[in-house]
Design a protein around this motif. Structure first.
Motif, PDB file in Angstrom:
ATOM      1  N   GLU A 399       1.091  -1.154  -0.225  1.00 54.25           N
ATOM      2  CA  GLU A 399       0.504   0.253   0.222  1.00 54.25           C
ATOM      3  C   GLU A 399       1.028   1.322  -0.205  1.00 54.25           C
ATOM      4  N   ARG A 400       2.480   1.123   0.680  1.00 57.33           N
ATOM      5  CA  ARG A 400       2.921   2.396   1.143  1.00 57.33           C
ATOM      6  C   ARG A 400       3.688   2.628  -1.261  1.00 57.33           C
ATOM      7  N   LEU A 401       4.075   1.319  -1.531  1.00 56.87           N
ATOM      8  CA  LEU A 401       4.305   2.153  -3.178  1.00 56.87           C
ATOM      9  C   LEU A 401       2.692   2.102  -3.324  1.00 56.87           C
ATOM     10  N   THR A 402       1.848   2.182  -3.518  1.00 49.47           N
ATOM     11  CA  THR A 402       0.756   2.357  -3.939  1.00 49.47           C
ATOM     12  C   THR A 402       0.944   3.746  -3.777  1.00 49.47           C
ATOM     13  N   LEU A 403       1.277   4.798  -2.178  1.00 50.03           N
ATOM     14  CA  LEU A 403       0.720   5.346  -2.334  1.00 50.03           C
ATOM     15  C   LEU A 403       2.180   6.132  -2.904  1.00 50.03           C
ATOM     16  N   TRP A 404       3.439   5.908  -3.100  1.00 51.64           N
ATOM     17  CA  TRP A 404       4.220   6.702  -3.276  1.00 51.64           C
ATOM     18  C   TRP A 404       4.122   7.313  -4.655  1.00 51.64           C
ATOM     19  N   PHE A 420      10.754   3.374  -5.365  1.00 51.21           N
ATOM     20  CA  PHE A 420      10.137   3.591  -4.287  1.00 51.21           C
ATOM     21  C   PHE A 420       9.998   2.219  -3.683  1.00 51.21           C
ATOM     22  N   GLU A 421      10.087   1.213  -4.251  1.00 48.61           N
ATOM     23  CA  GLU A 421      10.260   0.115  -3.718  1.00 48.61           C
ATOM     24  C   GLU A 421      11.075  -0.373  -2.160  1.00 48.61           C
ATOM     25  N   GLU A 422      12.019   0.585  -2.414  1.00 52.09           N
ATOM     26  CA  GLU A 422      13.187   0.482  -1.379  1.00 52.09           C
ATOM     27  C   GLU A 422      12.145   2.087  -0.496  1.00 52.09           C
ATOM     28  N   LEU A 423      11.754   2.462  -0.411  1.00 54.82           N
ATOM     29  CA  LEU A 423      10.920   3.649   0.189  1.00 54.82           C
ATOM     30  C   LEU A 423       9.955   2.830   1.557  1.00 54.82           C
ATOM     31  N   LYS A 426      11.325   0.107   3.609  1.00 53.59           N
ATOM     32  CA  LYS A 426      11.366   0.174   4.678  1.00 53.59           C
ATOM     33  C   LYS A 426      11.103   1.449   5.545  1.00 53.59           C
ATOM     34  N   PHE A 427      10.408   1.867   5.258  1.00 54.49           N
ATOM     35  CA  PHE A 427       9.950   3.237   6.158  1.00 54.49           C
ATOM     36  C   PHE A 427       8.621   3.022   6.537  1.00 54.49           C
ATOM     37  N   GLU A 428       8.169   2.811   7.342  1.00 55.65           N
ATOM     38  CA  GLU A 428       6.952   3.202   7.374  1.00 55.65           C
ATOM     39  C   GLU A 428       5.984   3.936   8.437  1.00 55.65           C
ATOM     40  N   LEU A 429       5.362   4.594   6.828  1.00 53.08           N
ATOM     41  CA  LEU A 429       4.942   6.390   6.673  1.00 53.08           C
ATOM     42  C   LEU A 429       3.577   5.735   6.411  1.00 53.08           C
ATOM     43  N   SER A 430       2.996   6.802   7.065  1.00 52.82           N
ATOM     44  CA  SER A 430       0.895   6.749   6.534  1.00 52.82           C
ATOM     45  C   SER A 430       1.484   7.802   5.720  1.00 52.82           C
TER      46      SER A 430
END
Length: 472
Positions: A399-404, A420-423, A426-430
């Motif tokens: 879901e974070r990848l989709t948001l990025w 973006f896959e790495e970010l 690696k980083f649990e962001l809302s």
């Protein structure tokens, strides 16, 4: 004469509205003959005819004759509303009595002066003085006098059918009858048309309340669509139930069994960490169903003065009632949280305010959404009253990848060293944090006339995590 506005086309005999002619009122004030003004001008004429006939009878100069209202079938907001409501002639005249000062501030002063040559009080007519202009404003007593004179039976009937809290004009807040001071007659309060309908009839547009201490709510909208909402499949299923209720609420309300056993409206709790889509979801629900969404500022609703919180809440719900608004209470646990034990009079009054709010929320006939960071912060006594309780969790890596990917800007280029896959891994962001990282990085890239680099994103991610006392 027909007894309701359901027979408009057979009752109103004038076939077509004039195209260029203006209607002249008794004080020679002319209104342009537009789609809005023609029927409003006729409405004033009907009230003038009613008052002239009633005052002539009262002064022993003639017999009373009820006017025969005729309006143009012109599609104006006034005509459309009357057609929909199906008002009786007396209800229509009451509406115009209340609306007259908004059209012509000195309407009643000129009327009284016309029939009473000597200055003086006329208590039978009712009315109060406008504090600013000193012109006469109608009261409930004015309505009783103009429609019934001194006929006690007629006055009681009008009071019960038109001026009581159960009457449709007042229950639907088309007109408002102010509460009188203690010890004064119940119908001595000022009678007005609600701001919503004044703006609709006079300006042809929908009234939008302004944010204030008396109305602590603002509309929220979004340019995004459902495809931009990144939540779990379970959440989408739960949200679909809310949307289904909005689609079928009228059918449910008329069900013989359910309508007697369930409370009106629908109540949902959205809970989860900040930035996980609670506010966006509320805005999207309103957008999907073309309903205004108002976010209530609870910090403005809570007052240090005893009883003031309940008064503010009452005004908010009274305005929102029957308008198909969705009310969104953000950070709801600040007011709908667990009630305190009573150790002082202030605690007792605070709990009374919470109890009043809970009751108004439970009785609201539309959709109410409460948002909280934590489910356990909401008063246990209220949890069972929610039809839906939806958890908005932090997005997972996919879901974070989709948001990025969704937040990737077009006005500035992205450096080749960004993955973006790495970010996402690696980083649990809302979702809100990811958007803010990309937003600030875009500003920096434009200002420095360079691409957005990995180092730039990592720097902004560090700042976002620092807001929550976290480090990379």
């Amino acid at each position: 004469m027909p007894n309701s506005f359901s027979q408009l086309r057979s009752w109103f005999k004038t076939p077509e509205p004039p195209e260029t002619k203006a209607l002249v009122l008794h004080n020679q004030h002319m209104y342009a003959a537009t789609g809005l003004a023609v029927n409003l001008s006729l409405g004033l004429t009907h009230v003038q005819q009613l008052a002239d006939s009633r005052l002539q009878e009262y002064l022993g100069k003639g017999s009373f004759q009820m006017p025969d209202p005729q309006l143009y079938d012109d599609g104006s907001p006034l005509f459309v509303a009357l057609s929909h409501w199906g008002l009786s002639p007396s209800e229509y005249l009451t509406l115009m009595i209340a609306l007259a000062p908004a059209l012509q501030p000195n309407f009643y002063d000129l009327l009284i002066q016309k029939h009473l040559s000597k200055a003086g009080e006329f208590p039978e007519f009712g009315g109060v003085k406008n504090a600013n202009t000193r012109t006469t404003l109608p009261t409930g007593d004015t309505v009783l006098f103009l429609l019934n004179g001194t006929d006690l039976t007629g006055r009681l009937t009008t009071w019960q059918q038109i001026l009581s809290h159960d009457s449709r004009l007042i229950k639907q807040q088309i007109i408002l009858l102010e509460d009188p001071k203690d010890g004064e007659p119940a119908t001595s309060g000022r009678i007005t048309v609600s701001k919503e309908y004044v703006e609709m009839f006079l300006l042809g547009r929908e009234w939008q309340p302004r944010f204030s201490s008396e109305f602590p709510a603002q509309p929220i909208t979004t340019l995004l669509d459902w495809d931009n909402l990144i939540v779990s499949k379970n959440n989408l299923q739960e949200l679909r139930i809310i949307q289904d209720w909005l689609d079928h609420e009228q059918t449910i309300k008329t069900d013989p069994a359910l309508s007697r056993m369930i409370k009106p409206g629908y109540r949902a709790l959205f809970y989860g960490p900040p930035g996980t889509g609670k506010t966006l979801t509320a805005a999207l629900v309103g957008k999907r169903h073309k309903r205004p969404v108002y976010r209530v500022d609870l910090s403005q609703m809570v007052s240090k003065y005893i009883g003031e919180t309940s008064k503010i809440a009452s005004n908010l719900f009274d305005i929102a009632e029957n308008r198909n608004w969705i009310l969104f209470f953000d950070e709801a646990d600040s007011l709908f949280g667990k009630r305190t034990s009573v150790t002082s009079s202030n605690d007792r009054y605070a709990n009374q305010d919470v109890s009043y709010l809970l009751q108004r929320v439970e009785d609201y006939n539309g959709l109410i959404i409460l948002a909280s960071n934590y489910k356990h912060n909401i008063d246990n006594a209220f949890m069972r009253r929610f039809q839906s309780v939806i958890h908005f969790s932090m997005p997972d890596a996919q879901e974070r990848l989709t948001l990025w990917q969704q937040t990737k800007p077009e006005v500035v280029k992205i450096a080749d060293d960004i993955s973006f896959e790495e970010l996402a891994q690696k980083f649990e962001l809302s979702g809100a944090s990811i958007l803010n990282v990309m937003y600030i990085s875009t500003i920096r890239g434009l200002a420095d006339e360079q691409k957005i680099t990995r180092a730039m994103l990592i720097d902004e991610i560090r700042k976002e995590l620092a807001k929550e006392n976290k480090t990379i």
